[in-house]
Structures are given as C-alpha cells and as structure tokens.
Design a protein around this motif. Structure first.
Motif, short mmCIF file in Angstrom:
data_model
loop_
_atom_site.label_atom_id
_atom_site.label_comp_id
_atom_site.label_asym_id
_atom_site.label_seq_id
_atom_site.Cartn_x
_atom_site.Cartn_y
_atom_site.Cartn_z
N UNK A 155 0.84 -1.21 0.00
CA UNK A 155 0.00 0.00 0.00
C UNK A 155 0.87 1.25 0.00
N UNK A 156 0.30 2.34 -0.50
CA UNK A 156 1.03 3.61 -0.44
C UNK A 156 1.20 4.00 1.04
N UNK A 157 2.25 4.73 1.32
CA UNK A 157 2.61 5.10 2.70
C UNK A 157 1.49 5.80 3.45
N UNK A 158 0.68 6.59 2.74
CA UNK A 158 -0.34 7.42 3.39
C UNK A 158 -1.51 6.58 3.89
N UNK A 159 -1.69 5.36 3.37
CA UNK A 159 -2.85 4.56 3.77
C UNK A 159 -2.60 3.96 5.15
N UNK A 160 -3.49 4.26 6.13
CA UNK A 160 -3.20 3.83 7.50
C UNK A 160 -3.37 2.33 7.72
N UNK A 161 -2.32 1.72 8.24
CA UNK A 161 -2.36 0.30 8.60
C UNK A 161 -1.89 0.16 10.05
N UNK A 162 -2.76 -0.48 10.84
CA UNK A 162 -2.50 -0.65 12.28
C UNK A 162 -2.01 -2.07 12.52
N UNK A 163 -0.94 -2.21 13.29
CA UNK A 163 -0.45 -3.54 13.65
C UNK A 163 -0.76 -3.83 15.12
N UNK A 164 -1.40 -4.98 15.35
CA UNK A 164 -1.67 -5.43 16.72
C UNK A 164 -0.89 -6.73 16.93
N UNK A 165 0.26 -6.61 17.58
CA UNK A 165 1.08 -7.80 17.86
C UNK A 165 0.79 -8.21 19.29
N UNK A 166 -0.12 -9.16 19.45
CA UNK A 166 -0.56 -9.55 20.79
C UNK A 166 0.56 -10.31 21.52
N UNK A 167 0.76 -9.96 22.76
CA UNK A 167 1.77 -10.67 23.57
C UNK A 167 3.19 -10.38 23.14
N UNK A 168 3.39 -9.30 22.42
CA UNK A 168 4.71 -9.00 21.85
C UNK A 168 5.05 -7.57 22.22
N UNK A 169 6.23 -7.34 22.77
CA UNK A 169 6.67 -5.95 23.02
C UNK A 169 7.23 -5.42 21.71
N UNK A 170 6.50 -4.52 21.09
CA UNK A 170 6.82 -4.11 19.72
C UNK A 170 7.87 -3.00 19.64
N UNK A 171 8.13 -2.40 20.79
CA UNK A 171 9.05 -1.24 20.83
C UNK A 171 10.37 -1.45 20.05
N UNK A 172 11.09 -2.57 20.24
CA UNK A 172 12.36 -2.73 19.53
C UNK A 172 12.20 -2.86 18.01
N UNK A 173 10.97 -3.06 17.54
CA UNK A 173 10.75 -3.31 16.11
C UNK A 173 10.16 -2.11 15.38
N UNK A 174 9.99 -1.02 16.09
CA UNK A 174 9.28 0.13 15.51
C UNK A 174 9.94 0.62 14.22
N UNK A 175 11.26 0.70 14.23
CA UNK A 175 11.93 1.20 13.02
C UNK A 175 11.81 0.22 11.86
N UNK A 176 11.89 -1.07 12.17
CA UNK A 176 11.82 -2.08 11.10
C UNK A 176 10.41 -2.29 10.56
N UNK A 177 9.40 -1.84 11.31
CA UNK A 177 8.02 -2.08 10.91
C UNK A 177 7.56 -1.06 9.87
N UNK A 178 6.98 -1.55 8.78
CA UNK A 178 6.42 -0.63 7.77
C UNK A 178 5.14 0.00 8.29
#
Ligand code: CP3
Length: 335
Positions: free
Chosen positions: A227-250
C-alpha cells in the motif's frame, strides 16, 4: 464523513482536544443483540457470509455507543477458510479445523481462492453505505493464520509452532508466502470496497518472539508495503513488546497490549491505540468515570493517540458499563 478525527489521529495529525475511541471486539457476544442474531445460526461462517447480517452486526455497537470508528463484522479465519480449511466454531472451545498442518502436512490448499472472499467485500460496501464514521477493515497476520492452520485450533502447547517453524523453515516460509499473497489481495479489495484503514491482527506473534522478524514481521511488512505510505495500517502484535521493532516495521500505527506502557510510545513518530485492560469494565461507575477523565487529561492534546483496549471485549462484560465509559469520554470530548 462524520468524525475524521480518528483518521487524523492514525496519521499523527489530530489537532483537536478530542480523544477518538473504538474497542477491539466492539461487536460480539457481550451484546444481547449479537447473541440474538448468532442464535439463529449453527454455523458462524454461514452467518458472516451474509453481507446484510454483517452490516447489522457492525452497526449494533454504533447504534448504542458514541464510537468514532466501525470495524467490519467478519473474522480473520476467512483466509484459511478460503484456502479450503473446514472450520467449525464450537461454543467455549473456539475454532476447530477438520485438518491441520500438524495432522496433514500435505493438506491441499486452494490457490484460486480470491473470489471466495467476495462476501467480505460486499459486506464492506454495504456497511460503508450505512455509516458516517470511518470503517476499519482487517485481516490476520500471515504468521497468525499459519499458527491456526498448524494447530487446527487456538494454540495450547504454545512452544510447538515456533519449534516446528525453526525446524522446517522452507516449508513454513512457503506457506507464509501463499497466505501473504492471498491476504494482500484481500486487503486491497477491502480498501477498494470502502475500508478507510486496515488493522493486521498478529494475535500469535508473541509465540515467535525470538524469530519475530523472520516469521512474522517480514510478512506483515510485505502486506503493508503493498500500500502507499499514506494509507493507515495498524499492527496489533498480541503478547509481543513491539518497541524494539518500531523502526523495522512498515506499519507505523500500533495497537498496544495491556502490559505495554503508553508513555514509552506516545512521543515516537508513530500513532498508538489500545492498552486498556477489558477488566476495567468490572469496576464501578465512579472508577470508569475517573478513568475517562484521566485519559482525557493525559491524551486529549496528543496528535497520535486513539483510546482502545489491549485485548477484545469479553462475553462477561456488561454493555451498560461500556456505555458509561464511552458516554463519559464523549461528554469530555464535546466540552
Ligand atoms: O467488532 C468486532 O471486532 C467483531 C469482528 C471480529 C471478530 N473476530 C468476530 C468474532 C474481529 C475483528 C475478529 C478478529 C479475530 N478473530 C482475531 C483477532 C483478535 C484477537 O482477539 O486476537 C482472532 C484471533 C480471531 C479468531 C477467532 N474467531 C476465535 C479464536 C474465535 C472464537 C472465540 C472468540 O470469540 O475469541 C472466533 C469467533 C468469533 N469471531 C466470534 C466473534 C464475535 C465469536 C463467535 C461466536 O459467536 O460463536
């Protein structure tokens, strides 16, 4: 469209003193109106394959509570069902697959399954025509769908799928590729049919913590990058601390878990949603009013916050409590 504030907050651009809110599983078994419809169907899939029923179920919470977004009534297991899995929902036990990768590793998959999902797109269009708040479409992450197809039910022995993945890399990646390709089409068609944003449920991402990039985030990024960057996509990673992956996540919008600390995320260059524990609805009226006031005080002037839960509303919750909290927040929002 009424209340674009939710979409603005997804885009880190909510400049009003207003906290947008919606709830995970805002339609479902805690509502008597849902149970009345559900009781007419022995088969959950038969129910969700009827776009008029999906529309009715999506509207049920919107008709009762001041919510800022709708979520299409459907399920993440539409993808394995389209791939050919036979799935039953047994009361109290969750989904049960007739065959799984565990019992039948060579289980045949229907690779021309795209047209089988048109009932979801029809429902999306019908819902869109009836609402004046933004519509959220959704899907499971490829890893989460693989996890259900592997166990053939909700995971019990939670280390088994991770061990299997690490010992059968080529096999698992081949399946994840197939699931990803179908899911990209699925997401694109939901967008085409009117979804204003999409949420990816990585409900079992927490089972592959040590290899999260390889088996889950990589594929979530593949979906998001379609998808184009402007289209909002929400990630819900249950049971996962997502903080260390913020930069790697699209995906740049995260639905936090109940264990996460909002303060660790709120000032990052992302948007955040979630984190409230659904057990708050077992507290009394004054607790819920104070909580709404506290949330308003902390976040009304943030550009990137959406009030939501860290996990879905459960069947034991009293809808009157949900109403109480949402009415209080709407009252504060409209002052
Ligand atoms: O308002 C909404 O959010 C409703 C739409 C919705 C459903 N499922 C309806 C549903 C959404 C967004 C989902 C997502 C979903 N489905 C997830 C991701 C969210 C999460 O909780 O992690 C997952 C893992 C599933 C898979 C699934 N579907 C399970 C495990 C079950 C059985 C028990 C349960 O409710 O968790 C379902 C069935 C299901 N999907 C029901 C509903 C209302 C209950 C079915 C029934 O009435 O018998």
């Amino acid at each position: 469209m009424n209340n674009k504030i939710f979409l603005k907050a997804l885009n880190r651009d909510n400049t009003e003193s207003y906290v947008p809110v919606w709830f995970l599983r805002q339609a479902g078994r805690y509502m008597p109106e849902y149970r009345a419809v559900r009781s007419q169907y022995s088969d959950f899939f038969k129910m969700i394959k009827n776009p008029d029923v999906c529309t009715e179920l999506t509207l049920q919470p919107l008709n009762q509570f001041p919510l800022d977004a709708a979520i299409t009534f459907s399920d993440i297991l539409t993808i394995p069902e389209a791939l050919g899995a036979k799935i039953e929902f047994v009361s109290g036990r969750g989904p049960i697959f007739k065959e799984s990768f565990k019992t039948t590793p060579m289980m045949e998959l229907d690779l021309n399954s795209e047209t089988k999902l048109s009932y979801v797109y029809e429902a999306t269009e019908k819902i869109k025509a009836k609402i004046d708040v933004p519509l959220i479409g959704f899907c499971g992450s490829p890893w989460t769908i693989f996890t259900y197809m592997f166990y053939g039910k909700s995971p019990k022995d939670k280390s088994e799928v991770g061990n299997f993945a690490r010992n059968n890399r080529a096999y698992v990646h081949e399946k994840l590729e197939i699931i990803s390709n179908l899911t990209i089409e699925y997401m694109k068609n939901q967008k085409k049919s009117g979804a204003d944003c999409l949420q990816i449920f990585d409900s079992w991402g927490g089972l592959i913590k040590e290899d999260y990039n390889e088996f889950s985030l990589q594929y979530v990024n593949k979906l998001t990058d379609a998808f184009e960057k402007e289209f909002p996509i929400i990630l819900y990673a249950r049971g996962m601390k997502i903080k260390p992956y913020i930069n790697e996540s699209s995906a740049k919008i995260f639905n936090l878990n109940t264990e996460d600390k909002i303060s660790e995320y709120i000032d990052e260059n992302i948007s955040i949603q979630g984190n409230l524990n659904p057990t708050i609805f077992h507290e009394d009226e004054s607790y819920l009013k104070d909580l709404a006031a506290d949330i308003y005080m902390k976040y009304a002037d943030k550009k990137n916050y959406i009030c939501n839960l860290g996990s879905g509303l459960t069947p034991d919750i009293d809808p009157a409590k949900v109403a109480l909290f949402l009415n209080e927040l709407r009252f504060l929002n409209s002052k």
